[in-house]
Write an enzyme that holds these catalytic residues in place. Structure first.
Site, mmCIF file in Angstrom:
data_model
loop_
_atom_site.group_PDB
_atom_site.id
_atom_site.type_symbol
_atom_site.label_atom_id
_atom_site.label_comp_id
_atom_site.label_asym_id
_atom_site.label_seq_id
_atom_site.Cartn_x
_atom_site.Cartn_y
_atom_site.Cartn_z
ATOM 1 N N GLU A 22 0.824 -1.214 0.000
ATOM 2 C CA GLU A 22 0.000 0.000 0.000
ATOM 3 C C GLU A 22 0.858 1.264 0.000
ATOM 4 O O GLU A 22 2.054 1.227 0.224
ATOM 5 C CB GLU A 22 -0.914 0.033 1.231
ATOM 6 C CG GLU A 22 -2.300 -0.558 1.010
ATOM 7 C CD GLU A 22 -3.220 0.379 0.230
ATOM 8 O OE1 GLU A 22 -2.773 1.464 -0.196
ATOM 9 O OE2 GLU A 22 -4.395 0.028 0.049
ATOM 10 N N ASP A 204 -10.199 1.527 -4.144
ATOM 11 C CA ASP A 204 -9.177 1.547 -3.094
ATOM 12 C C ASP A 204 -8.381 2.841 -3.198
ATOM 13 O O ASP A 204 -8.945 3.918 -3.265
ATOM 14 C CB ASP A 204 -8.307 0.292 -3.227
ATOM 15 C CG ASP A 204 -7.603 -0.109 -1.936
ATOM 16 O OD1 ASP A 204 -7.213 0.783 -1.169
ATOM 17 O OD2 ASP A 204 -7.408 -1.311 -1.708
#
Length: 297
Positions: A22, A204
């Site tokens: 991430e 996301d």
């Protein structure tokens, strides 16, 4: 008309095999890419000039939710529900701020605005309760709650002129846009930007390009899309895996779109069929990005 960019244009940069890769951030000072693995907590960097991938395990953390670059060269790390500052030379991380306490939550997606303030959200560890919130954190460490009723905070992004703020709740399958005062950091006029609740798609991480296009990764969706300034999808990038997580622009000219990915939730059979799951990818020449803002610490 929507342009579809095939997987043949997608380059694997780092075979990191992240469980939940991430928050990719390009550091223009060092010409390195930085990102995290949330659930196997580690900070990572990649130098494209030397092809060197460096890993910094974060011992004692349950989750490393996200991170931010700072003016001083340190890293601001989202450790469980706290923020800590890690020195540029890789020394121990020092406590900086506590964002929440007493909830079964953790810090997740975060991004810094043009005035050096961190916008970061919390999320429910069980992935279904609306116990999370969005916070704004300034250089003193004060965390101001902006709103609650969030399941999984994601998709925090600021338009190039600093006047639009984007936010996603991945497990509600929805994204919103707000008007933003770029000086004092207040947001208002919340309205729905994209609704995937019927399809169940999971928007996301996100970032903007210089032309005001919003790039969004779709977890479990195998793609990254660009919304033009009118909110319509005009580019779709097909990826050779199921779980893209977040995006940024990097490279000397910020013309390379970088995508982190995850192995999380994939079965053994699916992992065997996706040898590049959890890797970091690059797509060259699709747009030009903006320099990453730095936290004022």
């Amino acid at each position: 008309m929507t342009e579809v960019i095939p997987t043949s244009r997608v380059e694997c940069l780092v075979r990191s095999r992240d469980q939940l890769g991430e928050t990719p951030l390009w550091c223009e000072r060092t010409n390195k890419l930085w990102w995290v693995d949330i659930e196997n907590p580690k900070l990572q960097s990649y130098d494209p000039s030397t092809d060197f991938h460096e890993v910094f395990p974060m011992h004692g953390m349950t989750f490393l939710g996200s991170h931010a670059l700072t003016f001083s060269g340190r890293h601001l790390l989202a450790h469980d529900l706290d923020l800590v500052l890690r020195s540029a030379d890789g020394g121990d991380a020092a406590p900086f701020a506590s964002v929440e306490a007493g909830l079964d939550n953790r810090l997740n997606d975060g991004r810094v605005d043009r005035h050096g303030r961190l916008w970061i959200g919390t999320m429910d560890n069980q992935l279904h309760r609306p116990a999370g919130s969005l916070y704004r954190v300034d250089s003193s460490g004060e965390a101001v709650k902006i709103f609650g009723d969030v399941i999984v905070s994601n998709g925090i992004a600021f338009s190039p002129d600093g006047r639009r703020f984007h936010f996603t709740d991945t497990r509600r399958h929805q994204s919103w846009v707000f008007d933003m005062d770029p000086e004092d950091g207040t947001i208002s006029n919340r309205r729905l930007f994209a609704d995937y609740s019927t399809a169940g798609d999971r928007p996301d991480g996100a970032c903007f390009d210089v032309d005001g296009g919003l790039w969004t990764a779709f977890f479990a969706g195998g793609r990254v899309v660009r919304y033009n300034p009118h909110g319509q999808i005009d580019i779709v990038i097909e990826l050779p895996l199921t779980n893209p997580t977040c995006v940024c622009f990097g490279g000397d000219d910020l013309r390379t779109l970088i995508v982190t990915t995850a192995t999380k939730f994939l079965s053994e059979e699916k992992l065997a069929s996706e040898p590049l799951a959890g890797a970091v990818f690059a797509i060259h020449g699709v747009a030009q990005g903006l320099p990453e803002n730095r936290f004022a610490a």
